[in-house]
Write a protein that holds these residues in place. Sequence first.
Motif, PDB file in Angstrom:
ATOM      1  N   ASP A 145       4.302  -5.930   8.804  1.00  0.00           N
ATOM      2  CA  ASP A 145       2.912  -6.189   8.437  1.00  0.00           C
ATOM      3  C   ASP A 145       2.821  -6.073   6.926  1.00  0.00           C
ATOM      4  O   ASP A 145       3.321  -5.118   6.346  1.00  0.00           O
ATOM      5  N   ARG A 146       2.195  -7.047   6.275  1.00  0.00           N
ATOM      6  CA  ARG A 146       2.167  -7.046   4.807  1.00  0.00           C
ATOM      7  C   ARG A 146       0.989  -6.262   4.225  1.00  0.00           C
ATOM      8  O   ARG A 146       0.783  -6.290   3.017  1.00  0.00           O
ATOM      9  N   SER A 147       0.227  -5.572   5.052  1.00  0.00           N
ATOM     10  CA  SER A 147      -0.873  -4.749   4.554  1.00  0.00           C
ATOM     11  C   SER A 147      -0.345  -3.414   4.047  1.00  0.00           C
ATOM     12  O   SER A 147       0.409  -2.731   4.747  1.00  0.00           O
ATOM     13  N   HIS A 148      -0.761  -3.039   2.822  1.00  0.00           N
ATOM     14  CA  HIS A 148      -0.372  -1.723   2.312  1.00  0.00           C
ATOM     15  C   HIS A 148      -0.789  -0.619   3.273  1.00  0.00           C
ATOM     16  O   HIS A 148      -0.011   0.296   3.568  1.00  0.00           O
ATOM     17  N   PHE A 149      -2.037  -0.691   3.750  1.00  0.00           N
ATOM     18  CA  PHE A 149      -2.596   0.399   4.538  1.00  0.00           C
ATOM     19  C   PHE A 149      -1.897   0.516   5.888  1.00  0.00           C
ATOM     20  O   PHE A 149      -1.490   1.611   6.290  1.00  0.00           O
ATOM     21  N   VAL A 150      -1.730  -0.606   6.570  1.00  0.00           N
ATOM     22  CA  VAL A 150      -1.083  -0.581   7.882  1.00  0.00           C
ATOM     23  C   VAL A 150       0.380  -0.177   7.753  1.00  0.00           C
ATOM     24  O   VAL A 150       0.889   0.681   8.483  1.00  0.00           O
ATOM     25  N   SER A 151       1.068  -0.777   6.794  1.00  0.00           N
ATOM     26  CA  SER A 151       2.498  -0.499   6.647  1.00  0.00           C
ATOM     27  C   SER A 151       2.747   0.944   6.230  1.00  0.00           C
ATOM     28  O   SER A 151       3.681   1.595   6.729  1.00  0.00           O
ATOM     29  N   THR A 152       1.922   1.478   5.330  1.00  0.00           N
ATOM     30  CA  THR A 152       2.079   2.875   4.938  1.00  0.00           C
ATOM     31  C   THR A 152       1.860   3.801   6.117  1.00  0.00           C
ATOM     32  O   THR A 152       2.625   4.754   6.339  1.00  0.00           O
ATOM     33  N   ASP A 153       0.817   3.537   6.898  1.00  0.00           N
ATOM     34  CA  ASP A 153       0.553   4.366   8.071  1.00  0.00           C
ATOM     35  C   ASP A 153       1.709   4.302   9.068  1.00  0.00           C
ATOM     36  O   ASP A 153       2.052   5.306   9.694  1.00  0.00           O
ATOM     37  N   ARG A 154       2.306   3.132   9.229  1.00  0.00           N
ATOM     38  CA  ARG A 154       3.429   3.020  10.159  1.00  0.00           C
ATOM     39  C   ARG A 154       4.594   3.893   9.707  1.00  0.00           C
ATOM     40  O   ARG A 154       5.239   4.560  10.525  1.00  0.00           O
ATOM     41  N   TRP A 155       4.869   3.909   8.408  1.00  0.00           N
ATOM     42  CA  TRP A 155       5.952   4.739   7.889  1.00  0.00           C
ATOM     43  C   TRP A 155       5.604   6.225   8.015  1.00  0.00           C
ATOM     44  O   TRP A 155       6.450   7.028   8.397  1.00  0.00           O
ATOM     45  N   LEU A 156       4.380   6.597   7.692  1.00  0.00           N
ATOM     46  CA  LEU A 156       4.012   8.012   7.704  1.00  0.00           C
ATOM     47  C   LEU A 156       3.939   8.566   9.124  1.00  0.00           C
ATOM     48  O   LEU A 156       4.265   9.730   9.363  1.00  0.00           O
ATOM     49  N   ARG A 157       3.503   7.731  10.085  1.00  0.00           N
ATOM     50  CA  ARG A 157       3.313   8.202  11.464  1.00  0.00           C
ATOM     51  C   ARG A 157       4.484   7.838  12.374  1.00  0.00           C
ATOM     52  O   ARG A 157       4.404   8.028  13.584  1.00  0.00           O
ATOM     53  N   ALA A 158       5.539   7.276  11.817  1.00  0.00           N
ATOM     54  CA  ALA A 158       6.690   6.823  12.613  1.00  0.00           C
ATOM     55  C   ALA A 158       6.254   5.811  13.651  1.00  0.00           C
ATOM     56  O   ALA A 158       6.729   5.799  14.785  1.00  0.00           O
ATOM     57  N   ASP A 159       5.323   4.933  13.254  1.00  0.00           N
ATOM     58  CA  ASP A 159       4.841   3.810  14.061  1.00  0.00           C
ATOM     59  C   ASP A 159       4.065   4.237  15.305  1.00  0.00           C
ATOM     60  O   ASP A 159       3.875   3.426  16.211  1.00  0.00           O
ATOM     61  N   ARG A 160       3.613   5.471  15.345  1.00  0.00           N
ATOM     62  CA  ARG A 160       2.742   5.901  16.443  1.00  0.00           C
ATOM     63  C   ARG A 160       1.306   5.809  15.939  1.00  0.00           C
ATOM     64  O   ARG A 160       0.694   6.782  15.507  1.00  0.00           O
TER      65      ARG A 160
END
Length: 430
Positions: A145-160
């Motif tokens: 996903d090219r969104s900063h917000f979505v992609s950052t959250d995926r990394w921080l939450r381990a995609d949960r």
Amino acid sequence: MNPITRRRFLALGGGLIATGCTSGRPLSQPTATTGAAGPSSTIAPTSSTAPAVVTTIATPPEVVRDDRVLVMIEMAGGNDAVNTLVPLTGRYHDLRPTIALADDSLLAASLIPDHGLHPALAPLVPYVDHGRLAAIAGIGFADPDRSHFVSTDRWLRADRMDETQGWLGRWLDQLPADLPALGATSLASKGALLLGADRYGTVIDQVDAFAFPDALDNASIRALAEPRSSDPLLAAAQAAYVGAVGATSEFDTIADAVRAELPPPDPNAFAYGTGAFTIGLTVAAQLLLHDVGARVITITGQGFDTHSDQPELHAQLLGDLAGGLAAFWSTLDAAGLSDRVLVATHSEFGRRVRENASNGCDHGAAGVSFVMGNSIRPGLFGSIDTGDLIDGDLRPQVDPRTLFTACLDWLGADVEAILGHSYDEVSILA
């Protein structure tokens, strides 16, 4: 009026972060506070900007898991993997006629074949060549996903994405209640990676700002929290204040040491002088030297959203990271602490392979992470493959949770409880 929740009370020990990432200069090596182990090899610096490095990379002694430290470094904004770890084959120059790095400027690292390192990363080449730094190329989630917000959250939450906790926050929830005040510390971010259901790391904005106002002293504030209230919400607030007092008290001497290491900011230098990575890694080194019980430290540097005029800015950012890391490890080696520490870098996504019309690159997919330590498997995992793209982006090859698994294994955590299952298709730790 906004309701005050228990989580908001638990966050009172820290503050919001607004530290910019700028160009950096390396730390000077502080005097060792403990005896260093006998060196097995000496690595000469590859650049005059790097401090002398004495390594201790004989067979590492067994380190008690409860004594291990993880340092996570976020390159916020989307680091350009293609100009960080340049492929020596493929269509690199065709796709980047303006911002491609000259072949003769690239740095060769013996354990990373078919790729050249950005010249600003010169201080890290000795660590690659001596098996203390590995690159994970093509790291990213399979459905980018090219969104900063979505992609950052995926990394921080381990995609949960149905949860708000960071994957390291879930680990904090499993620890005993007596974690020291600076046991989990976030530098230059809001600390989302350390957000658990019941635990939260200490958030430090700036070295000089992490203190209570002069009109208040620690004794006065501590009195506010005694005796503990029978009301659960007020008791949580009191506990948060006690934690804040403990953290600021312990940080006083660390702040003095950091100020002694770093020069005052130069208003005429790029973005006010010393960079966020150099500052953060200076603080991290002092946390370890002062033995405050640190288990995990996160550091964030901004500025990697290079849509335009990328070459100079990217070089400044990578130079700050490389200089800070080289100095950090030199400090740990001198103090005999490096066997206890694992460092990993991450960014929310890479950038598109083809340059844009503004001498930059837009949001992409897969990126590159670095892992540093004395107990890693050295070399290159994955590759920067410009011949196998997905919609113009690098194709993800390594799931980020593989990196998270290695980090949690290092800490002795219950990986399956935190991530769902162990992502060990790639063995990063030796």
